[in-house]
Every structure is written in structure tokens, then in C-alpha cells.
Design an enzyme around this catalytic site. Structure first.
Site, PDB file in Angstrom:
ATOM      1  N   HIS A   1       0.798  -1.051  -0.111  1.00  0.00           N
ATOM      2  CA  HIS A   1       0.003  -0.093  -0.202  1.00  0.00           C
ATOM      3  C   HIS A   1       0.733   1.241  -0.198  1.00  0.00           C
ATOM      4  O   HIS A   1       1.614   1.621   0.952  1.00  0.00           O
ATOM      5  CB  HIS A   1      -0.835   0.084   1.131  1.00  0.00           C
ATOM      6  CG  HIS A   1      -2.070  -1.100   1.015  1.00  0.00           C
ATOM      7  ND1 HIS A   1      -2.542  -1.734   2.328  1.00  0.00           N
ATOM      8  CD2 HIS A   1      -2.623  -1.642   0.118  1.00  0.00           C
ATOM      9  CE1 HIS A   1      -3.610  -2.415   1.973  1.00  0.00           C
ATOM     10  NE2 HIS A   1      -3.389  -2.783   0.611  1.00  0.00           N
TER      11      HIS A   1
ATOM     12  N   GLU B   1       1.498   3.886   2.729  1.00  0.00           N
ATOM     13  CA  GLU B   1       1.848   3.633   4.117  1.00  0.00           C
ATOM     14  C   GLU B   1       3.164   3.870   4.256  1.00  0.00           C
ATOM     15  O   GLU B   1       3.984   2.877   4.451  1.00  0.00           O
ATOM     16  CB  GLU B   1       1.357   2.198   4.442  1.00  0.00           C
ATOM     17  CG  GLU B   1      -0.212   2.154   4.240  1.00  0.00           C
ATOM     18  CD  GLU B   1      -0.913   0.857   4.569  1.00  0.00           C
ATOM     19  OE1 GLU B   1      -0.253  -0.092   4.671  1.00  0.00           O
ATOM     20  OE2 GLU B   1      -2.089   0.629   4.200  1.00  0.00           O
TER      21      GLU B   1
ATOM     22  N   HIS C   1       2.787  -2.793   7.288  1.00  0.00           N
ATOM     23  CA  HIS C   1       1.882  -1.985   6.827  1.00  0.00           C
ATOM     24  C   HIS C   1       1.877  -0.682   7.800  1.00  0.00           C
ATOM     25  O   HIS C   1       2.615  -0.699   8.736  1.00  0.00           O
ATOM     26  CB  HIS C   1       0.560  -2.554   6.763  1.00  0.00           C
ATOM     27  CG  HIS C   1       0.165  -3.464   5.619  1.00  0.00           C
ATOM     28  ND1 HIS C   1      -0.789  -3.117   4.542  1.00  0.00           N
ATOM     29  CD2 HIS C   1       0.628  -4.767   5.511  1.00  0.00           C
ATOM     30  CE1 HIS C   1      -0.710  -4.276   3.740  1.00  0.00           C
ATOM     31  NE2 HIS C   1       0.001  -5.130   4.325  1.00  0.00           N
TER      32      HIS C   1
ATOM     33  N   GLU D   1       1.649  -4.177  11.515  1.00  0.00           N
ATOM     34  CA  GLU D   1       1.192  -2.754  11.455  1.00  0.00           C
ATOM     35  C   GLU D   1       1.966  -1.856  12.395  1.00  0.00           C
ATOM     36  O   GLU D   1       2.182  -2.076  13.392  1.00  0.00           O
ATOM     37  CB  GLU D   1      -0.285  -2.676  11.906  1.00  0.00           C
ATOM     38  CG  GLU D   1      -1.327  -3.606  10.942  1.00  0.00           C
ATOM     39  CD  GLU D   1      -1.697  -3.001   9.758  1.00  0.00           C
ATOM     40  OE1 GLU D   1      -1.373  -1.905   9.522  1.00  0.00           O
ATOM     41  OE2 GLU D   1      -2.541  -3.532   8.880  1.00  0.00           O
TER      42      GLU D   1
END
Length: 498
Positions: free
Chosen positions: A234, A237, A332, A405
Site C-alpha cells: 500500500h 503507508e 503496513h 502494522e
């Protein structure tokens, strides 16, 4: 297409303005001078000039509201109007001590860390280090003027006439920056660092694959324990690139733990899975509007070439009896949560479920910003095409697949309520801590195969917190080890429920 983009226009826009909404929101503004209504002629000092036509730039449109106020529109991801989050643009031609309010009016998300004190980043020519705007100058609210959209407004005072100011959602990390970083590593001629071209993106950008290990492990016929790490599927990010760089920095260093890891493991790292999206300043999608992290099940060689290349390699390794693929970690950044945390998979066998919790628990002891209570294991249908879920289903019970994350904004220090905003350095430090946790993991598992904690009855219950001393076994006297102390000073740190 035209229909979605027409809807992007706010009520204040002039139907007769010479730029149709399509022209404006489909591309980035380019040295766009915003002049007051009825003004013709050359822009004067103080007539702001906006630009986002640079790598990873994003600003689709600017409306002049008053001389003190501007509405800014994020350009949606290429070929995908659903995602409008990342912004990155410059402002020049300012007057000294000119005060303005910028309203970013078309976020596609409503929930946001802006509610928790997050603020945009700013730097300028004379102050090239990114800083966060003070929270007192930033407001996030539901705005009646913009179809009840959520708006983030920030007040800013331009203080130096000759400076060019740059604003961004988070610290940018561009494709070019990665290339420079990897070029520099390559020039060091380390015998344990290999960089290869795994393939090209749709726009012919490079998909780099790094291998970091003692060359002994790559001799033909050698058995390999592989840790596979990917980041930036992504593109918006950006913190994931800093974390990934921290991992790489640690693994190529002369640190005694890094040497032990290179001797025993083969690290395969693809640091930028979506180089086109990164280059274009998208938040989530590739050039063709795909959220690549939903296409692992059947990536197309022409539409998702980078994913296709990585998946082929992983399947090839999986089918090689000499290679044990031990870990897959996809990095991420999270737009609504604090701290670093992980997502893992759900398995039927309790023992495998238990073993999967070991790595995040150990990481929690090494990294003050990592939260085990935010770590969760799930099998949402919506996550089915993700790397973690797909590979978790493909690989056998000796492999663990996680999404790592990290917050776009901040972390909470254990046992306190104070939030600490992340810096580029703090993101990289989390990466270094991820790398060193592999040593704890392998030491723990080779030493005490059977000393796993008792299994909680229900999945929902929190895992019992690790007691550092007892779980670690005889490995505590490991050379080059400085991490024991901190984890014992605050034994309650990890037992807080979320």
C-alpha cells in the site's frame, strides 16, 4: 470516470470555471497559482503557488475561498476514486508572516488519527527536517459545507518569503529514496548482502529482492531457514518503509546478534511491492487501480506483475525440500490505531495457534512501542486476498505469516497514557527490534520446545503475559545480549488489556 469525479466537486466550485472538474481532480496541480476572483495578470507575492507534480506528490485541486482560506482536494488513487487519504504538495510565492487556513475536504475515510492528535508534516527549504504541526493548529470535524464530509483544517503562518514549503500526510519515503539506499548498500560489497531484480512493475520500475545471509547458507544443497519480509504493497503507508529499512540496517550491521542471525537464517526482503503506486502518490492502489493486497490468490503477470513475481518465488521455495519458509511478514501502516501490533491467522490446532503468538510476545518485550494487546488473530472474509491470509493457507504448520502494522501517528508508553509521536528514527528502531527478536525466537524454541504457556480456554482470552526469566530458559547468558534488563523492570507492562 467523469461521473465519480463530478461528485468530487464541492458546492462552492463555479460551474463556469475554465477547468472542468475532470481536468482538475484526475491529475496533480502543477505550479498552480491561486488568484483571487476577478484578478487578472501576473501573480503577486502572497498569491500562493501549489505544486504536486513530483515523485509521490498528491494534490488534485485548490479552491480560493478568501485570501486567508483555501479548500484542498486530494487526488484520488489512479483508476480508483475510492481512496483519498495521502497528500504531499508544496506551496511557494508566500509573503512573510502570511497566515492561512488550509481545509483538506475530501478524505475518503471518516475515522482518523486526526481525532487523536495526529497532525500533518511540514518542512521548508531552510528547515529541511520534517516536523509535525502543533496539534492546537489542527482541527478535524464533520463539515456541513462539504456534504457532511470530514474535513481536516490547519492554520499555518508562512514566515520566510523565499522558502518553498512542503506539506504531507506522513513522512514521505519515495521510490528514488529506496533506490539510493540500496545503491549505497550495494557499494559496500558485503559478502552477505545480495540485491537482485525480481521483476518490473507495469510502468517498468524495479522490484528489488534482497537476500541477507552468510554465503555458506547459499551453497548448493545447503538447507535454508527462510524469513521473507515485504513492505509498501500500500503505497501511502510510508512508515512501513522506515520499519523495513530498520530491519535491513540491523541485519547488515556488525552487531553480534546480526551475525548470529545471518549464520542461521536466510532473510529475503522485497522492500517495495508497489513501486508505481508509490511513485504516483497513491494511498492504496497500483497504477491500474488495484489494491494489490487483495490479489494474492491469483495475481496476473501483466496486471499485478510485482505480486506475481513474489508469489512465484515463495511457491518455488515452498516446493523446495531444502528450504523451510519459517516466517512471512508483510509490513503496513495503520490510519486509526496507535503503536505497532500484528495480525496473525486462526488455526484449528491449538498448539499451532499458541506457537503463533510467541513471536509477537517476544517482540513486545524488545520494543516499547509494540502492543501485544492490540495484536489479533482473525480470518475475516474481507482479508482473504491478503499476503498473510493467502500464504498462511498455503504454507505448512511450521510457517508463520503476519501483518506487522505500525501507527501513522504515535505509540503509548507501557502503563501510561502519554502518546509519543513516531519519528523516522523511531520507525526504524521498531524494524531493528523486529530483527533482533528472531534471535529470542530461535533461542527459545531450540532450547525449550515444550515449555509453552498453558492454553487459554477461549480464543478471545488474552494470552498469559510471558514471564521473561522463566520462558527464556538457559539462553539468558547469551553473548552480546543487552535486552534482558528492560523487560524485567516493568513486569506489569504487558498484562494490560486493550
Amino acid at each position: 470516470g467523469t461521473t465519480t469525479n463530478m461528485a468530487e466537486r464541492s458546492k462552492t466550485a463555479e460551474p463556469g470555471s475554465d477547468l472542468g472538474s475532470d481536468d482538475i481532480i484526475a491529475g496533480n496541480v502543477s505550479k498552480y497559482a491561486v488568484l483571487p476572483a476577478g484578478y487578472y495578470g501576473q501573480p503577486k507575492k502572497g498569491h500562493l503557488i501549489f505544486d504536486a507534480c513530483f515523485e509521490s506528490g498528491n494534490l488534485g485541486r485548490v479552491d480560493h475561498i478568501t485570501e486567508f482560506e483555501y479548500d484542498l482536494f486530494i487526488r484520488p488513487d489512479t483508476c480508483n476514486p475510492r481512496f483519498r487519504v495521502w497528500f504531499n504538495f508544496t506551496v511557494e510565492n508566500v509573503k512573510e508572516s502570511q497566515r492561512v487556513i488550509f481545509n483538506i475536504v475530501n478524505f475518503s475515510k471518516t475515522k482518523s488519527l486526526y481525532r487523536d492528535g495526529m497532525t500533518p508534516m511540514v518542512k521548508s527549504t531552510s528547515r529541511p527536517k520534517w516536523q509535525r504541526l502543533p496539534p492546537k493548529n489542527v482541527y478535524y470535524y464533520r463539515c456541513p459545507d462539504h456534504r457532511k464530509n470530514y474535513v481536516m483544517s490547519f492554520a499555518f503562518c508562512f514566515d520566510r518569503e523565499d522558502d518553498i514549503y512542503q506539506f504531507a500526510y506522513c513522512y514521505p519515503y519515495t521510490y528514488t529514496r529506496l533506490r539510493h539506499y540500496l545503491d549505497n548498500l550495494q557499494r559496500r560489497n558485503m559478502d552477505y548482502f545480495y540485491r537482485e531484480l525480481l521483476g518490473l512493475s507495469v510502468q517498468q520500475r524495479q522490484l528489488d529482492l534482497l537476500t541477507i545471509t552468510n554465503p555458506v547458507n547459499l551453497r548448493s544443497g545447503a538447507e535454508q531457514k527462510v524469513v521473507f519480509i515485504t513492505a509498501r504493497v500500500h503505497p501511502g503507508e510510508t512508515p512501513s518503509s522506515f520499519v523495513c529499512q530498520g530491519i535491513i540496517d540491523f541485519l547488515v550491521s556488525q552487531h553480534p546478534i546480526a551475525k548470529v542471525l545471518r549464520d542461521h537464517l536466510v532473510f529475503k526482503i522485497a522492500p517495495m511491492l508497489n513501486p508505481d503506486g508509490v511513485y504516483l502518490g497513491n494511498y492504496r492502489c497500483s497504477l491500474m487501480g488495484f489494491d494489490l493486497n487483495r490479489h494474492w490468490v491469483d495475481p496476473s503477470p501483466w496486471a499485478h506483475p510485482t505480486l506475481h513475481g513474489v508469489k512465484q518465488l515463495i511457491v518455488q521455495m515452498y516446493n523446495n525440500p531444502k528450504i523451510s519458509l519459517e516466517f512471512y511478514i508483510d509490513i503496513h501502516a495503520h490510519s486509526t490505531m496507535m503503536n505497532g501490533f500484528m495480525y496473525g491467522n486462526i488455526f484449528e490446532e491449538e498448539e499451532r495457534f499458541q506457537r503463533q503468538a510467541i513471536f509477537p510476545k517476544l517482540l513486545c518485550q524488545n520494543a516499547e512501542d509494540f502492543s501485544f494487546s492490540s495484536t489479533s488473530f482473525n480470518r475475516d472474509a474481507v482479508k482473504a486476498g491478503t499476503g498473510r491470509r493467502f500464504l498462511g493457507g498455503l504454507l505448512d504448520h511450521t510457517s508463520y505469516c503476519y501483518t506487522l502494522e505500525v501507527s501513522f501517528y504515535s505509540y503509548m508508553l507501557g502503563g501510561t497514557t502519554s502518546t509519543v509521536p513516531y519519528t523516522e528514527e523511531a520507525y526504524m528502531k521498531l524494524g531493528r527490534n523486529v530483527a533482533r527478536t528472531f534471535l529470542d525466537y530461535y533461542r527459545l524454541n531450540t532450547i525449550s520446545e515444550r515449555s509453552l504457556a498453558p492454553i487459554p480456554n477461549t480464543r478471545k482470552e488474552k494470552m498469559p503475559p510471558f514471564k521473561c526469566a522463566t520462558q527464556r530458559g538457559p539462553g539468558n547468558s547469551h553473548p552480546g545480549r543487552k535486552l534482558e534488563k528492560r523487560s524485567q523492570t516493568n513486569p506489569t507492562e504487558h498484562s494490560h488489556s486493550s
